[in-house]
Design a protein around this motif. Structure first.
Motif, short mmCIF file in Angstrom:
data_model
loop_
_atom_site.label_atom_id
_atom_site.label_comp_id
_atom_site.label_asym_id
_atom_site.label_seq_id
_atom_site.Cartn_x
_atom_site.Cartn_y
_atom_site.Cartn_z
N ASP A 10 51.25 14.56 1.41
CA ASP A 10 50.14 13.77 1.94
C ASP A 10 50.15 12.38 1.31
O ASP A 10 50.83 12.14 0.31
N THR A 11 49.37 11.48 1.87
CA THR A 11 49.27 10.14 1.31
C THR A 11 48.58 10.18 -0.04
O THR A 11 47.49 10.76 -0.19
N VAL A 12 49.21 9.58 -1.03
CA VAL A 12 48.61 9.39 -2.35
C VAL A 12 48.79 7.91 -2.68
O VAL A 12 49.92 7.43 -2.85
N ALA A 13 47.70 7.18 -2.73
CA ALA A 13 47.75 5.73 -2.89
C ALA A 13 48.59 5.34 -4.10
O ALA A 13 48.39 5.86 -5.21
N GLY A 14 49.54 4.44 -3.88
CA GLY A 14 50.38 3.93 -4.94
C GLY A 14 51.50 4.86 -5.36
O GLY A 14 52.30 4.52 -6.24
N ARG A 15 51.58 6.05 -4.74
CA ARG A 15 52.59 7.02 -5.16
C ARG A 15 53.49 7.51 -4.02
O ARG A 15 54.70 7.62 -4.18
N GLN A 16 52.88 7.77 -2.86
CA GLN A 16 53.69 8.33 -1.79
C GLN A 16 52.96 8.21 -0.46
O GLN A 16 51.73 8.22 -0.41
N PRO A 17 53.71 8.12 0.65
CA PRO A 17 53.12 8.16 1.98
C PRO A 17 53.03 9.61 2.46
O PRO A 17 53.62 10.52 1.85
N ARG A 18 52.29 9.82 3.53
CA ARG A 18 52.37 11.11 4.19
C ARG A 18 53.75 11.25 4.80
O ARG A 18 54.29 10.32 5.39
N GLY A 19 54.33 12.44 4.68
CA GLY A 19 55.66 12.65 5.21
C GLY A 19 55.71 12.62 6.72
O GLY A 19 54.77 13.04 7.40
N ASP A 75 76.42 21.51 -0.81
CA ASP A 75 75.91 22.20 -1.98
C ASP A 75 74.66 23.03 -1.69
O ASP A 75 74.10 23.65 -2.60
N GLY A 76 74.21 23.05 -0.44
CA GLY A 76 73.04 23.84 -0.07
C GLY A 76 71.72 23.09 -0.10
O GLY A 76 70.69 23.64 0.31
N ALA A 77 71.72 21.84 -0.58
CA ALA A 77 70.50 21.03 -0.55
C ALA A 77 70.14 20.72 0.89
O ALA A 77 71.00 20.66 1.77
N ILE A 78 68.84 20.50 1.13
CA ILE A 78 68.34 20.23 2.47
C ILE A 78 67.99 18.75 2.56
O ILE A 78 67.08 18.27 1.87
N TRP A 79 68.71 18.01 3.38
CA TRP A 79 68.46 16.58 3.58
C TRP A 79 67.50 16.40 4.75
O TRP A 79 67.53 17.16 5.72
N VAL A 80 66.66 15.38 4.65
CA VAL A 80 65.61 15.16 5.64
C VAL A 80 65.47 13.66 5.90
O VAL A 80 65.49 12.85 4.95
N THR A 81 65.34 13.28 7.17
CA THR A 81 65.00 11.89 7.50
C THR A 81 63.50 11.75 7.67
O THR A 81 62.83 12.65 8.17
N ASP A 82 62.98 10.62 7.25
CA ASP A 82 61.56 10.27 7.40
C ASP A 82 61.54 8.92 8.12
O ASP A 82 61.79 7.87 7.51
N ASP A 83 61.26 8.95 9.43
CA ASP A 83 61.44 7.72 10.21
C ASP A 83 60.33 6.71 9.98
O ASP A 83 60.57 5.50 10.02
N ARG A 84 59.09 7.14 9.76
CA ARG A 84 58.01 6.18 9.57
C ARG A 84 58.12 5.44 8.24
O ARG A 84 57.70 4.29 8.13
N SER A 85 58.67 6.10 7.24
CA SER A 85 58.81 5.47 5.93
C SER A 85 60.21 4.95 5.67
O SER A 85 60.51 4.51 4.57
N ARG A 86 61.09 5.04 6.69
CA ARG A 86 62.45 4.52 6.59
C ARG A 86 63.15 5.06 5.35
O ARG A 86 63.64 4.33 4.50
N ALA A 87 63.18 6.40 5.28
CA ALA A 87 63.69 7.04 4.08
C ALA A 87 64.55 8.24 4.42
O ALA A 87 64.42 8.86 5.49
N ILE A 88 65.43 8.58 3.49
CA ILE A 88 66.21 9.82 3.52
C ILE A 88 65.94 10.53 2.21
O ILE A 88 66.05 9.95 1.13
N LEU A 89 65.57 11.81 2.33
CA LEU A 89 65.16 12.58 1.16
C LEU A 89 65.99 13.86 1.08
O LEU A 89 66.70 14.22 2.00
N ARG A 90 65.85 14.56 -0.04
CA ARG A 90 66.71 15.72 -0.31
C ARG A 90 65.91 16.78 -1.07
O ARG A 90 65.41 16.51 -2.16
#
Length: 433
Positions: free
Chosen positions: A393-402, A412-427
């Motif tokens: 969820d959105t936490v001001a100054g720390r993170q956007p809502r996913g 290696d089994g990690a799960i990669w994820v795109t976040d289009d609104r925040s222009r990010a790639i996460l793992r």
């Protein structure tokens, strides 16, 4: 008069730029510590999981709206870039990494119209869905753009304002056939006064050629039939498609947009050839939509969903996890919930049977669904499983809502994820001890 005018224009330009900067700051992920070798975000995860930040765009380099993901040999990735909700702004990028772990981007193709899915075909080639075609390209060529070739053209040229669901996606069937999504051209197939738009026979005027999954037969050697048959119909938006090794085809349905945030429910459907799943007539298990009478809707004669999801969850991707990092997730169905309402911003791992169908509970275990509860239809099936990202969820100054879109499992089994609104790639990985 010139100097005051210039001052006014400067103030307007400054005020126009301020929100963009503020918006960029609001979309930024703060990090603290390590998540399996990547900076760890502050997103609260299920015990035993963490969410690392692979990359977040700030400048001109890299995708504007990352959507699709495909792992390449050697640790590189292909990423499709929607670019924006206008034709011709999309791209395909190759992501590699410097020795220090920083991202390096190379644009392989550009000028595309809303590219989304990227996958390997039965012949080992790479295929990409654009708004109105399926193409192939060679990411290892000296000039990948020169290798772009149309495989299936003539899909509906769905401009956003002419078609509410312009994106194409696809999945390969067991015989190599391409199953291709064609979204519905409206929300409910009604006019401005809420009256059904029908043919002479009383059917939705748009249902013959849209709101369906089409089947293009495989001809071999990277060729598919241009002509198609209707595999399944009555599907408003089938961006989320997956095939289980047993042959089961699942679809994640983004249901219609009514005024209430608590209705209707999104769906998981098991697609069968010739099935009709209710758009625009029915929602939930068998509820006629406003504007359509029970006699017109004939909900009892249409295929029901195997499970209902929370309203406006907006499932955009379904994958089966078969990686090694999380043995407890083996065989589970991972779903990305992209929606902006209270149930959005979630990745859910649903339990499945041996055919890949989600296991369900009757009556709705709403503890699975975050941010409160809502009335659940009597006798309705909800998925069994757990939310991997309960605190996205959105936490001001720390993170956007996913805003998770596409998921992919790395070597290696990690799960990669795109976040289009925040222009990010996460793992998603294991927390670093």
């Amino acid at each position: 008069m010139l100097r005051p005018l210039l001052l006014i224009l400067a103030l307007i330009a400054a005020s126009a730029g301020a929100p963009a900067s503020a918006s960029a700051a609001q979309r930024a992920y703060a990090t603290q510590g390590q998540c399996g070798g990547r900076p760890m975000t502050t997103v609260r995860m299920a015990p035993g999981y963490c969410l690392g930040l692979v990359w977040q765009g700030e400048g001109a380099d890299g995708p504007r709206m990352p959507r699709g993901l495909l792992a390449l040999s050697g640790g590189d990735w292909l990423v499709t870039d929607l670019g924006g909700w206008q034709a011709g702004r999309g791209s395909v990028w190759r992501l590699s990494f410097a020795p220090d772990g920083s991202a390096r981007w190379r644009r392989l193709a550009q000028g595309l119209s809303m590219p989304h899915t990227v996958a390997r075909g039965p012949d080992g080639r790479v295929y990409v869905s654009e708004m109105n075609r399926i193409l192939t390209l060679d990411p290892d060529a000296a000039d990948p753009a020169a290798t772009v070739r149309t495989v299936i053209g003539g899909l509906p040229d769905n401009r956003l304002h002419d078609n509410r669901h312009p994106l194409s996606s696809f999945v390969f069937d067991g015989d190599g056939a391409l199953l291709v999504n064609v979204g519905a051209p409206s929300d409910r197939c009604v006019d401005d006064r809420g009256r059904p738009r029908t043919t002479a026979s009383g059917a939705c005027i748009d249902s013959a050629g849209t709101a369906q999954v089409r089947r293009h037969a495989y001809l071999g050697d990277g060729r598919w039939a241009e002509d198609s048959t209707v595999f399944a119909s009555g599907l408003r938006n089938s961006i989320a498609l997956v095939r289980h090794p047993s042959g089961t085809i699942l679809q994640g349905e983004n249901s219609v947009d009514l005024t209430t945030p608590d209705h209707p429910y999104d769906e998981i459907n098991v697609l069968r050839r010739g099935g009709d799943y209710g758009w625009p007539y029915c929602v939930d298990l068998a509820t006629p939509l406003p504007g359509w009478s029970a006699a017109q809707a004939r909900c009892g004669q249409r295929d029901r969903p195997v499970a209902l999801l929370p309203p406006h969850a907006a499932p955009l991707d379904l994958i089966y996890y078969e990686g090694t990092m999380f043995p407890e997730l083996r065989g589970r169905l991972l779903m990305s919930w992209h929606g902006y309402r209270r149930t959005g911003g979630r990745i859910v791992a649903a339990e499945t049977d041996h055919q890949g169908r989600p296991l369900t509970d009757i009556g709705g275990r709403y503890a699975l669904y975050p941010r409160g509860s809502a009335p659940y239809p009597t006798g309705a099936p909800s998925v069994r499983g757990k939310v991997l990202t309960p605190g996205w969820d959105t936490v001001a100054g720390r993170q956007p809502r996913g805003s998770p879109v596409v998921m992919a499992v790395a070597a290696d089994g990690a799960i990669w994820v795109t976040d289009d609104r925040s222009r990010a790639i996460l793992r998603i990985a294991r927390p670093t001890d």
